[in-house]
Write a protein that holds these residues in place. Structure first.
Motif, PDB file in Angstrom:
ATOM      1  N   SER A  47      37.956   3.645  46.894  1.00  0.00           N
ATOM      2  CA  SER A  47      38.760   4.764  47.400  1.00  0.00           C
ATOM      3  C   SER A  47      38.373   6.047  46.670  1.00  0.00           C
ATOM      4  N   CYS A  48      38.258   7.127  47.406  1.00  0.00           N
ATOM      5  CA  CYS A  48      37.832   8.394  46.823  1.00  0.00           C
ATOM      6  C   CYS A  48      38.523   9.537  47.575  1.00  0.00           C
TER       7      CYS A  48
ATOM      8  N   GLU B  51      34.574  13.628  48.911  1.00  0.00           N
ATOM      9  CA  GLU B  51      33.596  12.603  48.526  1.00  0.00           C
ATOM     10  C   GLU B  51      33.373  11.611  49.657  1.00  0.00           C
ATOM     11  N   ARG B  52      34.428  11.286  50.391  1.00  0.00           N
ATOM     12  CA  ARG B  52      34.284  10.369  51.519  1.00  0.00           C
ATOM     13  C   ARG B  52      33.413  10.980  52.605  1.00  0.00           C
ATOM     14  N   LEU B  53      33.568  12.262  52.860  1.00  0.00           N
ATOM     15  CA  LEU B  53      32.723  12.922  53.858  1.00  0.00           C
ATOM     16  C   LEU B  53      31.260  12.928  53.426  1.00  0.00           C
ATOM     17  N   GLU B  54      31.008  13.167  52.144  1.00  0.00           N
ATOM     18  CA  GLU B  54      29.620  13.128  51.649  1.00  0.00           C
ATOM     19  C   GLU B  54      29.036  11.728  51.800  1.00  0.00           C
ATOM     20  N   LEU B  55      29.835  10.701  51.519  1.00  0.00           N
ATOM     21  CA  LEU B  55      29.370   9.324  51.671  1.00  0.00           C
ATOM     22  C   LEU B  55      29.069   9.013  53.136  1.00  0.00           C
TER      23      LEU B  55
ATOM     24  N   PRO C 281      45.004   8.506  54.777  1.00  0.00           N
ATOM     25  CA  PRO C 281      43.988   7.443  54.668  1.00  0.00           C
ATOM     26  C   PRO C 281      44.520   6.057  54.998  1.00  0.00           C
ATOM     27  N   ALA C 282      45.854   5.849  54.850  1.00  0.00           N
ATOM     28  CA  ALA C 282      46.392   4.521  55.156  1.00  0.00           C
ATOM     29  C   ALA C 282      46.268   4.195  56.633  1.00  0.00           C
ATOM     30  N   THR C 283      46.289   5.222  57.498  1.00  0.00           N
ATOM     31  CA  THR C 283      46.157   4.983  58.932  1.00  0.00           C
ATOM     32  C   THR C 283      44.716   4.671  59.345  1.00  0.00           C
TER      33      THR C 283
END
Length: 453
Positions: free
Chosen positions: A342-343, A347-351, A387-389
């Protein structure tokens, strides 16, 4: 006129000298010193055969051969004693007291003659001291033996304690392992053990219900009830039969039979509820174990794919090599592990951007599905959704990316874990073996006909 000097006479190398009428000796002449007159050193005559020896420089050969024989005499067996005298650097003397001389006697010691000891007394004293020495020697020997036996006993006791402690720890580890495999089973053997114990528990509980609530007998005769009670006692055993609270009743007794049936039905319903609960718990454990085993399998497979190659050379040395396939597998493993962490949204978009660049190298249905999921999650992140959804979406994306990693077309190192790739490799090996066998048959056929390439 002066007389000419005589020419030097060449001396022979040797001459034969008649020592006796029957014996001659050949003497070698030294030509270098032939003109030098030898020095007179005396001579003598041998009285045995009359041989004359003029001097020591002209000798005949030795007549008798010297033989050195080892001899033993009293001189070699006797120790030789010698007396030596020496002078010290400091002189000493004894001065007696005189009227005109004063001496310092403060350090003088009075020496008195002791008791005279006879030979018998000396012998008895020696015997007594010998006994004392023997007593001390035997005591020291026995003490050493005692210490050795004590050390041996202590070592045996310590070894026994260590063995007992080791056995206890092994038993404790086995007990904890048995408890752990029942609380959180992981393998098929653990679940089989749980199922077997569950079946045994169910049979015991059923037997207890049979003992507590017997079924009524259809016959009306009292003898039939007694026979049924005896059969019930033999079937249940002494342990369960002693816990029974009701006896066998006849079916003619409607009230008693109804009460017995109702109690038995309730007991069986409670048992069925317990069985259902336990089966549901076992199923939850099975699903959790399957998930953990799958995670462990994926982790081990990714580690093996990303491991460096170890190539052995002719001299036995090992060379560690990172091939392009290994580097590719290592990058894919890093991306997959990052997907599970989880980030923050940035950071999630970069990943997700890195994931999309990785799968866009290929154009297949799988890569298109991964790219579509990446675009969908990126849109939701930009809309600031919770993010939970997106848990289901991320789980599906991780599964598809793992499938991407396990495909040999995208990750060459995955060919060792792909069933299809292994089957394809086996088919290629079979075709290669068939081609080699066909070429060998053709070569033999040509050789048999005398045709050579």
């Amino acid at each position: 006129e002066p007389e000419p000097e005589p020419e030097p006479v060449a001396m022979p190398k040797f001459i034969d000298v008649a020592v006796s009428q029957t014996h001659k000796v050949r003497v070698v002449i030294d030509s270098a010193g032939s003109h030098v007159k030898p020095r007179f050193v005396g001579g003598y005559r041998d009285i045995r055969d009359g041989t004359k020896y003029h001097h020591a420089q002209i000798q005949t050969e030795r007549q008798t051969e010297l033989r050195y024989v080892e001899k033993y005499t009293t001189e070699t067996q006797t120790y030789e004693l010698r007396s030596r005298t020496t002078e010290t650097t400091r002189e000493s003397s004894t001065q007696m007291v005189r009227p005109d001389l004063m001496l310092d006697d403060k350090n003088d010691v009075v020496v008195r003659v002791g008791k005279y000891v006879t030979a018998e007394e000396t012998t008895s004293i020696k015997a007594e001291k010998a006994v004392t020495l023997q007593r001390f020697a035997r005591g020291a020997r026995d003490r050493r033996r005692r210490d050795a036996l004590r050390n041996k006993r202590d070592a045996e006791l310590k070894a026994a304690e260590v063995a007992l402690e080791t056995a206890r720890l092994a038993e404790e580890r086995k007990r904890l392992f048995d408890i752990e495999r029942r609380v959180s089973p992981r393998t098929d053997a653990d679940f089989k053990l749980l199922q077997r114990e569950f079946d045994e528990w169910r049979l015991k509980e059923t037997a207890k219900i049979d003992a507590a609530f017997p079924a009524p007998v259809e016959a009306e005769a009292p003898e039939s009830v007694a026979v049924a009670e005896d059969e019930r006692r033999r079937a249940l055993g002494a342990g369960l039969y002693s816990t029974a609270t009701l006896s066998v009743s006849a079916a003619a007794d409607a009230d008693g039979a109804a009460v017995a049936r109702e109690r038995r039905r309730r007991a069986m319903a409670e048992l069925l509820a317990k069985e259902t609960k336990m089966l549901l718990a076992m199923e939850r454990l099975r699903r959790r174990a399957a998930e953990e085993n799958e995670k462990e399998r994926v982790r081990d497979a990714l580690e093996d794919m990303a491991a460096s190659k170890h190539w052995e050379k002719k001299d036995g040395a090992v060379v560690i090599v990172d091939t392009t396939q290994v580097i590719r597998a290592r990058e894919l493993r890093a991306l997959y592990e990052a997907c599970q962490v989880s980030c923050s949204p940035s950071e999630r978009l970069e990943l997700l951007r890195h994931l999309k660049w990785t799968v866009r190298e290929f154009s297949t249905k799988l890569t298109k599905d991964i790219a579509e999921l990446i675009d969908r999650e990126s849109d939701l992140l930009l809309r600031r959704r919770d993010p939970a959804t997106m848990a289901g979406l991320r789980k599906r994306l991780s599964g598809l990316f793992l499938q991407f990693i396990e495909t040999p077309e995208f990750n060459p190192e995955a060919s060792r874990y792909s069933v299809a790739a292994l089957a394809k490799a086996e088919r290629e090996a079979e075709r290669e073996a068939e081609r080699a066998a066909r070429a060998e048959r053709i070569r033999r056929s040509r050789e048999s006909r005398g045709v050579y390439e």
